[in-house]
Design a protein around this motif. Structure first.
Motif, short mmCIF file in Angstrom:
data_model
loop_
_atom_site.label_atom_id
_atom_site.label_comp_id
_atom_site.label_asym_id
_atom_site.label_seq_id
_atom_site.Cartn_x
_atom_site.Cartn_y
_atom_site.Cartn_z
N GLU A 1 4.84 -4.26 -4.64
CA GLU A 1 4.90 -4.26 -3.18
C GLU A 1 3.55 -3.81 -2.65
O GLU A 1 3.04 -2.75 -3.02
N THR A 2 2.94 -4.61 -1.80
CA THR A 2 1.61 -4.31 -1.27
C THR A 2 1.70 -3.23 -0.20
O THR A 2 2.79 -2.91 0.30
N PRO A 3 0.57 -2.63 0.20
CA PRO A 3 0.59 -1.63 1.28
C PRO A 3 1.14 -2.19 2.59
O PRO A 3 1.60 -1.43 3.45
N GLN A 4 1.10 -3.52 2.74
CA GLN A 4 1.64 -4.14 3.95
C GLN A 4 3.14 -4.43 3.84
O GLN A 4 3.73 -5.00 4.75
N GLY A 5 3.73 -4.05 2.71
CA GLY A 5 5.16 -4.26 2.54
C GLY A 5 5.52 -5.64 2.01
O GLY A 5 6.71 -5.99 1.97
N ASN A 6 4.53 -6.42 1.60
CA ASN A 6 4.80 -7.74 1.06
C ASN A 6 4.96 -7.66 -0.46
O ASN A 6 4.49 -6.72 -1.10
N LYS A 7 5.61 -8.69 -1.03
CA LYS A 7 5.77 -8.75 -2.47
C LYS A 7 4.69 -9.64 -3.06
O LYS A 7 4.47 -10.75 -2.59
N TYR A 8 4.00 -9.12 -4.08
CA TYR A 8 2.98 -9.90 -4.76
C TYR A 8 3.44 -10.17 -6.19
O TYR A 8 3.78 -9.25 -6.93
N LEU A 9 3.49 -11.46 -6.55
CA LEU A 9 3.88 -11.86 -7.89
C LEU A 9 2.63 -11.97 -8.76
O LEU A 9 1.76 -12.78 -8.50
N GLY A 10 2.55 -11.13 -9.76
CA GLY A 10 1.36 -11.11 -10.59
C GLY A 10 1.70 -10.98 -12.06
O GLY A 10 2.77 -11.39 -12.52
#
Length: 246
Positions: free
Chosen positions: A99-108
């Motif tokens: 979860e990014t600092p902006q509250g988004n989900k990053y698939l990595g």
């Protein structure tokens, strides 16, 4: 006493004869591999870095005899970092999400397991600065393999490998230059003898002769090889001398 000395001389001569036969057999096998290699193209598991303007520029600085040692070390470390980063593309990863600092989900991706490295001394030590910049906590080992001047065979003189190396998902084998491939062949054999799977070995070198590369991959077709540039056949080792200043 004379009988004992005679028997000892016979034993010594027998051992010398066997060693000579082994040396001749090894040299013949290397020659045979060279003849086979001359007839084939470089396999797809040999990854030669593209000749971008930046890469050619760094190699020009490294090749110039007018380059001062401080500049040589700086640009060598830059080039080595590119090689190490390319080698890390050969390691295994698993999908993950954060979860990014902006509250988004990053698939990595995350590394699947431990990546370690083994330097072929003394030249392989040149690549360790770049290694630590890419993997600060990388576990490292050492092997010292030198060519016998008389027999032209590689000989193992020193070995210190990380514990449980066979459990690591990738092992980077580091050597800045490779000519005939003899030392690399022995180093890979050492890793295999210690339980490392062939497909988990990534050989990293700044420059290598084409025949040596073909020999290495003919014997060990499952390893990956990262090479900066293809150099002239039989070019003597010089990079570690320029890097260390002696």
């Amino acid at each position: 006493m004379d009988v004992c000395l005679g028997r000892r001389d016979m034993v010594v001569k027998h051992i010398q004869r066997k060693l000579q036969e082994k040396s001749e057999k090894h040299t013949a096998e290397l020659h045979k591999l060279g003849l086979i290699a001359a007839k084939v193209e470089l396999p797809p598991n040999v990854h030669v870095l593209p000749s971008t303007p930046q890469f050619l520029g760094m190699n020009t600085i490294l090749q110039s005899p007018e380059t001062q040692q401080d500049d040589f070390v700086f640009y060598f470390d830059r080039l080595a970092s590119i090689l190490i980063e390319r080698a890390l593309d050969m390691t295994q990863y698993i999908p993950t999400s954060v979860e990014t600092p902006q509250g988004n989900k990053y698939l990595g991706l995350n590394p699947l397991g431990t990546v370690s490295a083994v330097a072929i001394l003394r030249g392989g030590s040149c690549l360790e600065t770049a290694l630590k910049r890419s993997i600060p906590d990388c576990i490292t080992g050492r092997v010292l393999i030198q060519t016998n001047d008389a027999s032209q065979e590689p000989e193992l003189h020193y070995l210190k490998l990380p514990p449980r190396l066979e459990e690591h998902t990738s092992v980077l084998l580091l050597d800045p230059q490779m000519s005939s491939g003899g030392a690399a062949l022995m180093a890979v054999r050492v890793l295999l003898d210690h339980g490392v799977q062939e497909s988990r070995i990534v050989f990293v070198t700044c420059a290598a002769g084409e025949t040596g590369l073909k020999r290495l991959t003919a014997v060990f077709p499952k390893i990956n090889v990262i090479v900066g540039r293809i150099e002239e056949e039989g070019e003597p080792r010089w990079m570690e001398k320029r890097y260390f200043g002696c």
